[in-house]
Design an enzyme around this catalytic site. Structure first.
Site, PDB file in Angstrom:
ATOM      1  N   THR A 120      37.170  30.487  56.900  1.00 58.93           N
ATOM      2  CA  THR A 120      38.360  31.599  56.953  1.00 58.93           C
ATOM      3  C   THR A 120      37.365  32.923  56.448  1.00 58.93           C
ATOM      4  O   THR A 120      37.986  33.779  56.332  1.00 58.93           O
ATOM      5  CB  THR A 120      39.289  31.422  56.163  1.00 58.93           C
ATOM      6  OG1 THR A 120      38.799  30.955  55.066  1.00 58.93           O
ATOM      7  CG2 THR A 120      40.029  30.367  56.694  1.00 58.93           C
TER       8      THR A 120
ATOM      9  N   SER B 107      34.905  37.473  45.528  1.00 57.83           N
ATOM     10  CA  SER B 107      36.071  37.103  46.721  1.00 57.83           C
ATOM     11  C   SER B 107      35.779  37.713  47.943  1.00 57.83           C
ATOM     12  O   SER B 107      34.878  38.765  47.878  1.00 57.83           O
ATOM     13  CB  SER B 107      37.168  37.220  46.181  1.00 57.83           C
ATOM     14  OG  SER B 107      37.623  38.539  45.980  1.00 57.83           O
ATOM     15  N   LYS B 108      36.326  37.423  48.859  1.00 59.50           N
ATOM     16  CA  LYS B 108      36.010  38.209  50.051  1.00 59.50           C
ATOM     17  C   LYS B 108      36.095  39.788  50.093  1.00 59.50           C
ATOM     18  O   LYS B 108      35.434  40.409  50.766  1.00 59.50           O
ATOM     19  CB  LYS B 108      36.628  37.439  51.198  1.00 59.50           C
ATOM     20  CG  LYS B 108      35.825  36.347  51.775  1.00 59.50           C
ATOM     21  CD  LYS B 108      37.041  35.152  52.288  1.00 59.50           C
ATOM     22  CE  LYS B 108      36.204  33.952  52.311  1.00 59.50           C
ATOM     23  NZ  LYS B 108      37.051  32.642  52.426  1.00 59.50           N
ATOM     24  N   ARG B 109      37.164  40.176  49.464  1.00 67.47           N
ATOM     25  CA  ARG B 109      37.218  41.672  49.395  1.00 67.47           C
ATOM     26  C   ARG B 109      36.596  42.257  48.330  1.00 67.47           C
ATOM     27  O   ARG B 109      36.404  43.316  48.322  1.00 67.47           O
ATOM     28  CB  ARG B 109      38.606  41.971  49.455  1.00 67.47           C
ATOM     29  CG  ARG B 109      39.656  41.301  48.594  1.00 67.47           C
ATOM     30  CD  ARG B 109      40.378  40.151  49.368  1.00 67.47           C
ATOM     31  NE  ARG B 109      40.847  39.043  48.459  1.00 67.47           N
ATOM     32  CZ  ARG B 109      40.963  37.825  48.759  1.00 67.47           C
ATOM     33  NH1 ARG B 109      40.736  37.263  49.915  1.00 67.47           N
ATOM     34  NH2 ARG B 109      41.457  36.789  47.965  1.00 67.47           N
ATOM     35  N   ARG B 110      36.151  41.474  47.166  1.00 64.53           N
ATOM     36  CA  ARG B 110      35.690  42.217  45.852  1.00 64.53           C
ATOM     37  C   ARG B 110      34.108  41.883  45.848  1.00 64.53           C
ATOM     38  O   ARG B 110      33.875  40.870  44.955  1.00 64.53           O
ATOM     39  CB  ARG B 110      36.397  41.831  44.781  1.00 64.53           C
ATOM     40  CG  ARG B 110      37.770  42.627  44.679  1.00 64.53           C
ATOM     41  CD  ARG B 110      38.399  42.248  43.092  1.00 64.53           C
ATOM     42  NE  ARG B 110      38.551  40.751  43.066  1.00 64.53           N
ATOM     43  CZ  ARG B 110      39.581  40.582  42.116  1.00 64.53           C
ATOM     44  NH1 ARG B 110      40.150  41.173  41.483  1.00 64.53           N
ATOM     45  NH2 ARG B 110      39.619  39.246  41.862  1.00 64.53           N
TER      46      ARG B 110
END
Length: 485
Positions: free
Chosen positions: A13, A252-255
Site C-alpha cells: 500500500t 510514515s508515508k506522509r511524514r
RNA sequence: GGCGCCAUCGUCUAGCGGCUAGGACGCCGGCCUCUCAAGCCGGUAACACGGGUUCGAUUCCCGUUGGCGCUACCA
C-alpha cells in the site's frame, strides 16, 4: 529444534521506506545467520489500497539492497501461495474449528450499534471493549438469525488470564487478557482480518520467529491467544523499535519517510544504506562501524539491538555513503556513475571503449570527492560537456579581479610552449611562471581553475589540465579572457 | 482516558554497582595544501526528575515527567 523460518510481510500500500526495509534486513540477517529460510509474504488483503506497482517497487527495492528470499510470490515455494489475497480458502477450516470449540462466536451487532455503544462507553469510563452481547444467544437463536441471513461477523472469544511472551529484544512483556477486545476475526464479507490472517499464515507457513516493528507489540497478545486456541505454540517474537524521522516523528508515508528507491535515485549505494540501517538501533562490540552485508551476517546479534526508537540522521547516511563510494574501485565507481550522467545528457546511451576509459580517468581524478553518485554531474560536467558553465560568483571573485587577464595571457603562452602535457611537466612550468611573476602559486592557479572548470573548486589543477588536454585548455583560457575585468 | 514499550552528548550509541562517562556523525579550530574534498590532530556537548536499596548509583527498585505505539469489520 525446528529449522528457522522467518518472514517479511509488507503490504503493498506504499513504498518501502527505511523502517520497513530495516525490518526486512533484520529478518534476512536472522534467517541467513541461522541457516534458515526467509519468506516474502505480501499482505494485500486491503484491496482498496494495494497495487501491483507498489508490489513491484518493494521487490525491486529489496533486491537492490541485496536481500534475497527463498520463498515468495514470484519464486514460489512449498508453503504458497505467498500473496495473502490468494490464500482465502485456508482460513475457513480454522474458523470452523474455533466456532466448534467455542473459542469464536457469531456477532450480529452492526457497525453503527457498536459505534454508539463504544462512544457511550468511552464517555463514561474512558475505555470500551466489546460487551459480548452476542455471546448471550443460544444455539437455536443464533442459527435462526444466521438462517434468515442477518449479517454477522465472527469474533474471537478472548480467554481470561494473562498473556505474556519473551521478546527477543524487549524481554518479558505481559498483558492482562481483560484488556483485550473480543476481536473480529472474520468480517461481514467473509474475509479474515489482519490479526487472524497473520496467525493462520504464520502457522501454515511454519514460521518460527516473527521479527517486526514495535508497532505490533499490542497485537502480539491477541495473536498469541489465537495461536493457543488453534492448538499450537506461538512462534518467538522480536519487536524492533520504530525508526523516527529526524524531527523525532515516526516515519510514515506522509511524514518524512523516503522510499528506498528514492535513495537509489539520489545516488546512494546499497552498501551504505544497508550499513546505515543496521547501525540504526544496533551496535557492535568495539568501535566498528563499517559492515558489509556479509560482515553483518557474521556478526549480527539480536541481543545487542537497542530498545530505544532511533531517529534517522541524513548526515550520517551521507558520510557513510561517501565512505562506501571511496571503497569502490575506479571501474566499479565508474560503472555506477554512468546512468546518472546519461540521465543528464552528459554521456551517450552506449559507450565506446575510449569514452569509457576517459570517464574512468575522470572518476579516478575526482577521487573521493563524491558523497552521492549524483555529485558526478556537478563535479565532472566540465570534463564531459563541450562548454564550460561559468559560475557567476567564481567569475566575479577571481576572473574579474585586476591582474587575472595578465595571468591568463601568460599561462596561455607557458602552456602552449610546454613540451608535453603531463602533470609533472605542467607543474614545473607553472611554478616557474609564478616565481618569475613574483606571485604565489595559488594566485596563478585560481584564475586558471575558473577558466578551465568554471568554478573555484576542482581536483588538482595539473591533473585537470593534463586530462583536459592542451587544445581544450587553451581554448578555454581564450574563452575566459572575455570574462576578465 | 486505558493498556503497553522506551529514556546517556543535537543525532546514532558504548556502559551491564566504583569510569576523568568511551566512540561515531554533525559542528568549531588547526595541520596538510594550487582550490575543494579526503586524511590527520584538537575542541564542543549527555547520564530527564524525585525517592529508595547499597559503603557506593548512569547502572537495581518505585514513582513523576516526557516520547512513542495500540486502543477498527486497516495492515
Amino acid at each position: 529444534m525446528n529449522r528457522v523460518r522467518v518472514r517479511f510481510a509488507p503490504s503493498p500500500t506504499g513504498f518501502l521506506h527505511i523502517g520497513g526495509s530495516r525490518t526486512a534486513l533484520l529478518n534476512w540477517l536472522f534467517a541467513r545467520n541461522k541457516g534458515g529460510s526467509f519468506v516474502l509474504r505480501i499482505e494485500d488483503t486491503d484491496r482498496e489500497r494495494s497495487t501491483p506497482e507498489y508490489l513491484n517497487a518493494i521487490i525491486e527495492d529489496l533486491r537492490w539492497l541485496g536481500l534475497d528470499w527463498d520463498e515468495g510470490p514470484e519464486c514460489g515455494g512449498d508453503f504458497g501461495p505467498y500473496l495473502q489475497s490468494e490464500r482465502s480458502e485456508s482460513y475457513a477450516p480454522h474458523v470452523e474449528k474455533l466456532l466448534k470449540t467455542g473459542d469464536a462466536y457469531h456477532c450480529f451487532c452492526s457497525p453503527e450499534e457498536l459505534e454508539e455503544r463504544r462512544s457511550r462507553g468511552q464517555a463514561t469510563d474512558g475505555g470500551w471493549i466489546y460487551d459480548r452481547k452476542c455471546l448471550e444467544f443460544g444455539d437455536d437463536e443464533r442459527d435462526s438469525l444466521l438462517a434468515e441471513g442477518r449479517p454477522s461477523v465472527v469474533r474471537f472469544r478472548v480467554p481470561t488470564g494473562k498473556t505474556s511472551f519473551d521478546d527477543m529484544v524487549l524481554g518479558k512483556i505481559e498483558f492482562d487478557n481483560a484488556e483485550l477486545d473480543d476481536l473480529v476475526i472474520v468480517r461481514q464479507d467473509g474475509t479474515p482480518t489482519y490479526n487472524f490472517a497473520v496467525v493462520v499464515d504464520d502457522l501454515e507457513m511454519a514460521i518460527t520467529h516473527v521479527i517486526r516493528g514495535a508497532d505490533h507489540i499490542s497485537n502480539t497478545p491477541r495473536q498469541i491467544v489465537i495461536w493457543k486456541a488453534l492448538g499450537h505454540e506461538p512462534p518467538t517474537f522480536g519487536h524492533q523499535p520504530l525508526v523516527l524521522a529526524p524531527d523525532k516523528q515516526v516515519m510514515s508515508k506522509r511524514r518524512g519517510a523516503i522510499a528506498v528507491g528514492e535513495y537509489r535515485r539520489r545516488g546512494y549505494v546499497p552498501e551504505a544504506v544497508v550499513n546505515y540501517m543496521a547501525l540504526l538501533g544496533w551496535s557492535y562490540e568495539g568501535d566498528q562501524e563499517f559492515f558489509s552485508l556479509d560482515e553483518l551476517l557474521q556478526n549480527f546479534d539480536m541481543g545487542r539491538a537497542s530498545k530505544k526508537p532511533a531517529s534517522f540522521d541524513p548526515n550520517k547516511l551521507d558520510w557513510m555513503n561517501a565512505h562506501w563510494l571511496k571503497k569502490l574501485d575506479v571501474a566499479d565507481r565508474t560503472e555506477r556513475v554512468i546512468p546518472f550522467l546519461q540521465a543528464e545528457g552528459l554521456l551517450a546511451e552506449t559507450l565506446g571503449p575510449e569514452e569509457r576509459s576517459h570517464l574512468e580517468q575522470v572518476v579516478e581524478l575526482l577521487d573521493d570527492r563524491l558523497k552521492v553518485l549524483t555529485d558526478i554531474v556537478e563535479l565532472a560536467g566540465f570534463f564531459l560537456a563541450p562548454d564550460v558553465v561559468y559560475d557567476k560568483i567564481a567569475v566575479s571573485k577571481v576572473l574579474a579581479k585586476p591582474g587575472a587577464e595578465e595571468i591568463l595571457v601568460g599561462l596561455h603562452k607557458v602552456l602552449s610552449e610546454c613540451p608535453d602535457f603531463q602533470p609533472e611537466t605542467l607543474e614545473g612550468a607553472m611554478r616557474k611562471f609564478a616565481e618569475d611573476a613574483e606571485l604565489s602559486l595559488g594566485k596563478v592557479v585560481q584564475p586558471l581553475r575558473v577558466a578551465l572548470t568554471g568554478r573555484t573548486a576542482s581536483p588538482g589543477i595539473f591533473e585537470t589540465l593534463s586530462l583536459l588536454g592542451r587544445k581544450v585548455s587553451l581554448a578555454r583560457i581564450d574563452a575566459a579572457r572575455g570574462l576578465t575585468a
